[in-house]
Design a protein around this motif. Structure first.
Motif, PDB file in Angstrom:
ATOM      1  N   SER A   1       0.812  -1.217   0.000  1.00  0.00           N
ATOM      2  CA  SER A   1       0.000   0.000   0.000  1.00  0.00           C
ATOM      3  C   SER A   1       0.846   1.269   0.000  1.00  0.00           C
ATOM      4  O   SER A   1       0.444   2.293  -0.551  1.00  0.00           O
ATOM      5  CB  SER A   1      -0.959  -0.001   1.200  1.00  0.00           C
ATOM      6  OG  SER A   1      -0.235   0.036   2.421  1.00  0.00           O
TER       7      SER A   1
ATOM      8  N   SER B   1       5.401  -7.862   4.319  1.00  0.00           N
ATOM      9  CA  SER B   1       4.334  -7.260   5.130  1.00  0.00           C
ATOM     10  C   SER B   1       2.942  -7.627   4.631  1.00  0.00           C
ATOM     11  O   SER B   1       1.953  -7.424   5.341  1.00  0.00           O
ATOM     12  CB  SER B   1       4.488  -5.739   5.158  1.00  0.00           C
ATOM     13  OG  SER B   1       4.384  -5.198   3.856  1.00  0.00           O
ATOM     14  N   ASP B   2       2.854  -8.175   3.405  1.00  0.00           N
ATOM     15  CA  ASP B   2       1.562  -8.595   2.862  1.00  0.00           C
ATOM     16  C   ASP B   2       1.249 -10.053   3.167  1.00  0.00           C
ATOM     17  O   ASP B   2       0.199 -10.556   2.757  1.00  0.00           O
ATOM     18  CB  ASP B   2       1.543  -8.373   1.344  1.00  0.00           C
ATOM     19  CG  ASP B   2       1.610  -6.914   0.972  1.00  0.00           C
ATOM     20  OD1 ASP B   2       0.543  -6.284   0.861  1.00  0.00           O
ATOM     21  OD2 ASP B   2       2.718  -6.382   0.799  1.00  0.00           O
TER      22      ASP B   2
ATOM     23  N   GLU C   1      -4.320  -9.669   3.402  1.00  0.00           N
ATOM     24  CA  GLU C   1      -3.721  -9.107   2.192  1.00  0.00           C
ATOM     25  C   GLU C   1      -3.109 -10.138   1.247  1.00  0.00           C
ATOM     26  O   GLU C   1      -3.013  -9.899   0.038  1.00  0.00           O
ATOM     27  CB  GLU C   1      -2.657  -8.074   2.583  1.00  0.00           C
ATOM     28  CG  GLU C   1      -3.243  -6.868   3.302  1.00  0.00           C
ATOM     29  CD  GLU C   1      -2.183  -5.878   3.752  1.00  0.00           C
ATOM     30  OE1 GLU C   1      -2.229  -4.719   3.308  1.00  0.00           O
ATOM     31  OE2 GLU C   1      -1.304  -6.279   4.550  1.00  0.00           O
TER      32      GLU C   1
ATOM     33  N   TYR D   1      -2.723 -10.243  -3.336  1.00  0.00           N
ATOM     34  CA  TYR D   1      -1.437  -9.662  -3.718  1.00  0.00           C
ATOM     35  C   TYR D   1      -1.343  -9.467  -5.231  1.00  0.00           C
ATOM     36  O   TYR D   1      -0.900  -8.423  -5.708  1.00  0.00           O
ATOM     37  CB  TYR D   1      -0.292 -10.550  -3.219  1.00  0.00           C
ATOM     38  CG  TYR D   1       1.070  -9.917  -3.417  1.00  0.00           C
ATOM     39  CD1 TYR D   1       1.622  -9.088  -2.455  1.00  0.00           C
ATOM     40  CD2 TYR D   1       1.804 -10.145  -4.588  1.00  0.00           C
ATOM     41  CE1 TYR D   1       2.865  -8.500  -2.637  1.00  0.00           C
ATOM     42  CE2 TYR D   1       3.049  -9.560  -4.783  1.00  0.00           C
ATOM     43  CZ  TYR D   1       3.574  -8.732  -3.808  1.00  0.00           C
ATOM     44  OH  TYR D   1       4.786  -8.149  -3.986  1.00  0.00           O
TER      45      TYR D   1
ATOM     46  N   ARG E   1      -3.490  -6.535  -6.649  1.00  0.00           N
ATOM     47  CA  ARG E   1      -2.952  -5.238  -6.226  1.00  0.00           C
ATOM     48  C   ARG E   1      -1.632  -4.932  -6.917  1.00  0.00           C
ATOM     49  O   ARG E   1      -1.370  -3.784  -7.286  1.00  0.00           O
ATOM     50  CB  ARG E   1      -2.803  -5.201  -4.702  1.00  0.00           C
ATOM     51  CG  ARG E   1      -4.139  -5.234  -3.972  1.00  0.00           C
ATOM     52  CD  ARG E   1      -4.010  -5.106  -2.463  1.00  0.00           C
ATOM     53  NE  ARG E   1      -3.392  -6.281  -1.868  1.00  0.00           N
ATOM     54  CZ  ARG E   1      -2.215  -6.280  -1.241  1.00  0.00           C
ATOM     55  NH1 ARG E   1      -1.528  -5.158  -1.124  1.00  0.00           N
ATOM     56  NH2 ARG E   1      -1.735  -7.385  -0.718  1.00  0.00           N
TER      57      ARG E   1
ATOM     58  N   VAL F   1       1.659 -15.610  -1.282  1.00  0.00           N
ATOM     59  CA  VAL F   1       2.354 -14.455  -1.868  1.00  0.00           C
ATOM     60  C   VAL F   1       3.427 -14.918  -2.847  1.00  0.00           C
ATOM     61  O   VAL F   1       3.547 -14.391  -3.958  1.00  0.00           O
ATOM     62  CB  VAL F   1       2.952 -13.564  -0.764  1.00  0.00           C
ATOM     63  CG1 VAL F   1       3.871 -12.497  -1.369  1.00  0.00           C
ATOM     64  CG2 VAL F   1       1.835 -12.891   0.036  1.00  0.00           C
TER      65      VAL F   1
END
Length: 272
Positions: free
Chosen positions: A2, A37-38, A43, A47, A50, A93
């Motif tokens: 983000s 961090s995702d 989140e 991934y 985004r 991820v």
């Protein structure tokens, strides 16, 4: 992500724009290493979408629809007490980072799972040198068109094979044949590979009993039990996967981690 996505927080992206403007406003390409961090339940599942939206926006703002993104699949996180939920998030991820290089034009990915760390999550200087060399090779190949092999072994197919009913000692333990793309030499191992791969079906995880490299780009897995229902395969997906991974004999790069890769072929049930 983000912080780098202008559609979300975008703080770091706006700072980068200022730096780019001060350097003349021209961008030749992007080197991208991000995602730790995702790795959380909220989140991790989104991934890919985004990342794709961010790439589109960066390319629009830079005035180049072919702007190269050379990315790094996440290294390991060695903090104690991992959980199945955390492993699944890291696997998700890594899988989306692998798929992004296949599905988004002018995006490439290199592995980092064999690179040394300086603490439980950050790459050491030696690790960054190795990653830098791999990204340089990716740039030579993908951006400048040089005849340089830069891709790591990547899962291409996973096929469930039937136990031989004519065997002298029939077994209900099925095997899975894995085929890998982008192997410049041949697959090799530096230790036991059984714990690199894990199958999963409707009944849960299926540990691998035996793992053999049976061809230049082929691996055979023997499972500990029969498969029930829909099945999928994970490779080096955990937050901190095992140390010994299959390597390409030519580049010595390990395979890219993958998660939830579909297993093709007939399905078996030990109660038949």
């Amino acid at each position: 992500m983000s912080k780098w996505n202008p559609e979300q927080d975008g703080t770091l992206y706006r700072m980068m724009q200022e730096v780019v403007a001060s350097a003349g406003g021209s961008v030749r390409g992007v080197l991208w290493y991000q995602g730790c961090s995702d790795c959380n339940p909220d989140e991790a599942p989104t991934y890919m979408s985004r990342f794709r939206a961010m790439v589109d926006r960066w390319r629009e703002d830079c005035g180049s629809e072919r702007l190269p993104f050379l990315t790094v699949q996440l290294n390991r996180y060695t903090a104690p007490n991992p959980t199945p939920e955390a492993d699944a998030c890291w696997g998700a991820v890594r899988e989306q980072q692998r798929r992004a290089a296949r599905e988004i034009p002018h995006v490439a990915v290199v592995p980092a799972l064999d690179c040394p760390l300086s603490d439980e999550i950050h790459n050491s200087p030696a690790g960054n040198l190795l990653i830098g060399e791999r990204l340089a090779r990716a740039a030579l190949s993908e951006v400048y068109g040089r005849p340089v092999h830069c891709r790591a072994p990547e899962i291409a197919a996973a096929r469930l094979t039937s136990p031989d009913p004519a065997a002298a000692e029939p077994t209900i333990e099925p095997t899975i044949e894995l085929t890998f793309d982008y192997v410049a030499g041949y697959l090799l191992h530096t230790g036991s590979l059984e714990r690199v791969f894990t199958a999963e079906d409707d009944a849960g995880l299926i540990p691998v009993k035996q793992c053999e490299i049976v061809g230049p780009r082929t691996i055979k897995l023997t499972l500990t039990r029969a498969v029930r229902g829909e099945s999928r395969l994970h490779g080096a997906y955990e937050r901190n996967p095992v140390a010994h991974l299959p390597l390409d004999s030519d580049t010595y790069m390990p395979l890219l981690g993958f998660y939830g890769f579909p297993i093709s072929g007939a399905q078996y049930d030990e109660n038949r």
